[in-house]
Motif scaffolding. Sequence first.
Motif, PDB file in Angstrom:
ATOM      1  N   GLY A 161       0.744 -11.562  20.030  1.00  0.00           N
ATOM      2  CA  GLY A 161      -0.595 -11.331  19.488  1.00  0.00           C
ATOM      3  C   GLY A 161      -0.655 -10.083  18.634  1.00  0.00           C
ATOM      4  O   GLY A 161      -1.211 -10.086  17.532  1.00  0.00           O
ATOM      5  N   TYR A 162      -0.062  -9.006  19.125  1.00  0.00           N
ATOM      6  CA  TYR A 162      -0.033  -7.752  18.373  1.00  0.00           C
ATOM      7  C   TYR A 162       0.885  -7.891  17.168  1.00  0.00           C
ATOM      8  O   TYR A 162       0.565  -7.417  16.070  1.00  0.00           O
ATOM      9  N   ASN A 163       2.044  -8.551  17.358  1.00  0.00           N
ATOM     10  CA  ASN A 163       2.927  -8.831  16.229  1.00  0.00           C
ATOM     11  C   ASN A 163       2.177  -9.554  15.126  1.00  0.00           C
ATOM     12  O   ASN A 163       2.262  -9.177  13.947  1.00  0.00           O
ATOM     13  N   ALA A 164       1.445 -10.600  15.488  1.00  0.00           N
ATOM     14  CA  ALA A 164       0.741 -11.406  14.492  1.00  0.00           C
ATOM     15  C   ALA A 164      -0.268 -10.568  13.717  1.00  0.00           C
ATOM     16  O   ALA A 164      -0.373 -10.660  12.484  1.00  0.00           O
ATOM     17  N   ALA A 165      -1.026  -9.731  14.438  1.00  0.00           N
ATOM     18  CA  ALA A 165      -2.034  -8.901  13.783  1.00  0.00           C
ATOM     19  C   ALA A 165      -1.384  -7.864  12.865  1.00  0.00           C
ATOM     20  O   ALA A 165      -1.826  -7.659  11.723  1.00  0.00           O
ATOM     21  N   LYS A 166      -0.325  -7.214  13.330  1.00  0.00           N
ATOM     22  CA  LYS A 166       0.299  -6.167  12.533  1.00  0.00           C
ATOM     23  C   LYS A 166       1.146  -6.739  11.396  1.00  0.00           C
ATOM     24  O   LYS A 166       1.233  -6.118  10.322  1.00  0.00           O
ATOM     25  N   PHE A 167       1.766  -7.902  11.590  1.00  0.00           N
ATOM     26  CA  PHE A 167       2.437  -8.565  10.470  1.00  0.00           C
ATOM     27  C   PHE A 167       1.422  -8.873   9.377  1.00  0.00           C
ATOM     28  O   PHE A 167       1.694  -8.703   8.183  1.00  0.00           O
ATOM     29  N   ALA A 168       0.235  -9.334   9.775  1.00  0.00           N
ATOM     30  CA  ALA A 168      -0.812  -9.649   8.796  1.00  0.00           C
ATOM     31  C   ALA A 168      -1.286  -8.399   8.078  1.00  0.00           C
ATOM     32  O   ALA A 168      -1.478  -8.395   6.850  1.00  0.00           O
ATOM     33  N   MET A 210      -1.018  -7.666   4.103  1.00  0.00           N
ATOM     34  CA  MET A 210      -2.208  -7.309   3.337  1.00  0.00           C
ATOM     35  C   MET A 210      -1.989  -5.999   2.580  1.00  0.00           C
ATOM     36  O   MET A 210      -2.404  -5.870   1.420  1.00  0.00           O
ATOM     37  N   THR A 211      -1.307  -5.051   3.201  1.00  0.00           N
ATOM     38  CA  THR A 211      -1.041  -3.769   2.551  1.00  0.00           C
ATOM     39  C   THR A 211      -0.155  -3.969   1.327  1.00  0.00           C
ATOM     40  O   THR A 211      -0.393  -3.366   0.267  1.00  0.00           O
ATOM     41  N   GLY A 212       0.864  -4.801   1.458  1.00  0.00           N
ATOM     42  CA  GLY A 212       1.741  -5.079   0.320  1.00  0.00           C
ATOM     43  C   GLY A 212       1.010  -5.754  -0.820  1.00  0.00           C
ATOM     44  O   GLY A 212       1.216  -5.416  -1.996  1.00  0.00           O
ATOM     45  N   ALA A 213       0.161  -6.704  -0.493  1.00  0.00           N
ATOM     46  CA  ALA A 213      -0.612  -7.384  -1.530  1.00  0.00           C
ATOM     47  C   ALA A 213      -1.580  -6.425  -2.220  1.00  0.00           C
ATOM     48  O   ALA A 213      -1.736  -6.454  -3.446  1.00  0.00           O
ATOM     49  N   LEU A 214      -2.201  -5.562  -1.429  1.00  0.00           N
ATOM     50  CA  LEU A 214      -3.141  -4.586  -1.994  1.00  0.00           C
ATOM     51  C   LEU A 214      -2.437  -3.667  -2.987  1.00  0.00           C
ATOM     52  O   LEU A 214      -2.985  -3.358  -4.056  1.00  0.00           O
ATOM     53  N   ARG A 215      -1.228  -3.249  -2.658  1.00  0.00           N
ATOM     54  CA  ARG A 215      -0.484  -2.370  -3.561  1.00  0.00           C
ATOM     55  C   ARG A 215      -0.254  -3.054  -4.912  1.00  0.00           C
ATOM     56  O   ARG A 215      -0.397  -2.444  -5.976  1.00  0.00           O
ATOM     57  N   LEU A 216       0.107  -4.319  -4.881  1.00  0.00           N
ATOM     58  CA  LEU A 216       0.332  -5.072  -6.119  1.00  0.00           C
ATOM     59  C   LEU A 216      -0.959  -5.245  -6.910  1.00  0.00           C
ATOM     60  O   LEU A 216      -0.980  -5.105  -8.136  1.00  0.00           O
ATOM     61  N   GLU A 217      -2.040  -5.523  -6.205  1.00  0.00           N
ATOM     62  CA  GLU A 217      -3.314  -5.809  -6.871  1.00  0.00           C
ATOM     63  C   GLU A 217      -3.954  -4.570  -7.488  1.00  0.00           C
ATOM     64  O   GLU A 217      -4.624  -4.669  -8.521  1.00  0.00           O
ATOM     65  N   GLU A 218      -3.765  -3.411  -6.857  1.00  0.00           N
ATOM     66  CA  GLU A 218      -4.508  -2.217  -7.281  1.00  0.00           C
ATOM     67  C   GLU A 218      -3.682  -1.226  -8.091  1.00  0.00           C
ATOM     68  O   GLU A 218      -4.207  -0.187  -8.502  1.00  0.00           O
ATOM     69  N   ALA A 219      -2.401  -1.510  -8.326  1.00  0.00           N
ATOM     70  CA  ALA A 219      -1.573  -0.583  -9.110  1.00  0.00           C
ATOM     71  C   ALA A 219      -2.165  -0.347 -10.492  1.00  0.00           C
ATOM     72  O   ALA A 219      -2.158   0.776 -11.001  1.00  0.00           O
ATOM     73  N   GLU A 220      -2.703  -1.398 -11.104  1.00  0.00           N
ATOM     74  CA  GLU A 220      -3.269  -1.236 -12.445  1.00  0.00           C
ATOM     75  C   GLU A 220      -4.549  -0.413 -12.433  1.00  0.00           C
ATOM     76  O   GLU A 220      -5.000   0.057 -13.491  1.00  0.00           O
ATOM     77  N   VAL A 271      -1.124   2.950  -2.649  1.00  0.00           N
ATOM     78  CA  VAL A 271      -1.244   2.272  -1.355  1.00  0.00           C
ATOM     79  C   VAL A 271      -0.012   2.605  -0.517  1.00  0.00           C
ATOM     80  O   VAL A 271       1.121   2.292  -0.896  1.00  0.00           O
ATOM     81  N   ILE A 272      -0.253   3.229   0.618  1.00  0.00           N
ATOM     82  CA  ILE A 272       0.803   3.727   1.499  1.00  0.00           C
ATOM     83  C   ILE A 272       0.712   3.008   2.846  1.00  0.00           C
ATOM     84  O   ILE A 272      -0.377   2.785   3.370  1.00  0.00           O
ATOM     85  N   GLU A 273       1.869   2.670   3.398  1.00  0.00           N
ATOM     86  CA  GLU A 273       1.920   2.106   4.739  1.00  0.00           C
ATOM     87  C   GLU A 273       2.755   3.015   5.625  1.00  0.00           C
ATOM     88  O   GLU A 273       3.883   3.377   5.288  1.00  0.00           O
TER      89      GLU A 273
END
Length: 257
Positions: free
Chosen positions: A155-162, A166-176, A181-183
């Motif tokens: 359960g915790y794995n699933a939440a933290k994997f998600a 999301m953090t990786g996607a945010l970095r790609l989306e907001e670079a421009e 975005v730091i993890e």
Amino acid sequence: MSESGANNTARSKAAVVTGASSGIGEATVRALRADGWRVFAVARRADRLEKLAADTGAVACPADISDDGDIAALLEGVTEAGGIDTLVNIAGGARGSDRVADAVTEDWDWMYQVNVLGTMKITRAFLPMLRDCGEGTVLNLTSTAGLAAYEGGAGYNAAKFAQHAMTGALRLEEAENNIRVIEVAPGLVRTPEFALNRLGDQEAADKVYAGVEKPLTSEDVADVVKYAVSLPHHVNLDHITIRPVAQASNYKLIRKA
């Protein structure tokens, strides 16, 4: 100075920190305040925030990050106070250590709401402000549980994997938009509440750390968070994994008798 320049100056070294009532969140508020940051400390427990505010000079902002109304009120209050250039998402947690065959739906739902949807909601709310300031930063505290699965952690794995995804996607989306975005993904950190809240029993919580020489502390992680968000804005520490030396991986933890 232009109005935009004045706004940027007001927001410089100003952060919202969630999960601020205990553990890593509280330690991060203290670390940033000691370094001269203006900090809006966010958590549900108002009494703890008031004490933290009295101790540090942070601005106490009682709010539940999974509640849309609370987030809207928080955004309004921070905007009126001059805004921020940095959002530090520390709030999160685990409940239970059941295998999938014995999974408790309510525990999984809580973990997803807090770790994933809560992070998404507050980030979504503050992104326009972070874009507007010109040099915004979002730091998400995830976990090594989001990098490698383990038995009893689904359960915790699933939440933290998600949250990691999301953090990786945010970095790609907001670079421009020049948003950094730091993890930060900690391993074993001994805090007063994490294992206790997860397992519901102090004896069981103590066993998590039994025999481990020098597990990480909340202050250790807070120091890394402070360093990452205080670097010149063009420097992005995309992903930082922090473990105690005794924890070589999720699967190898040295315990002494």
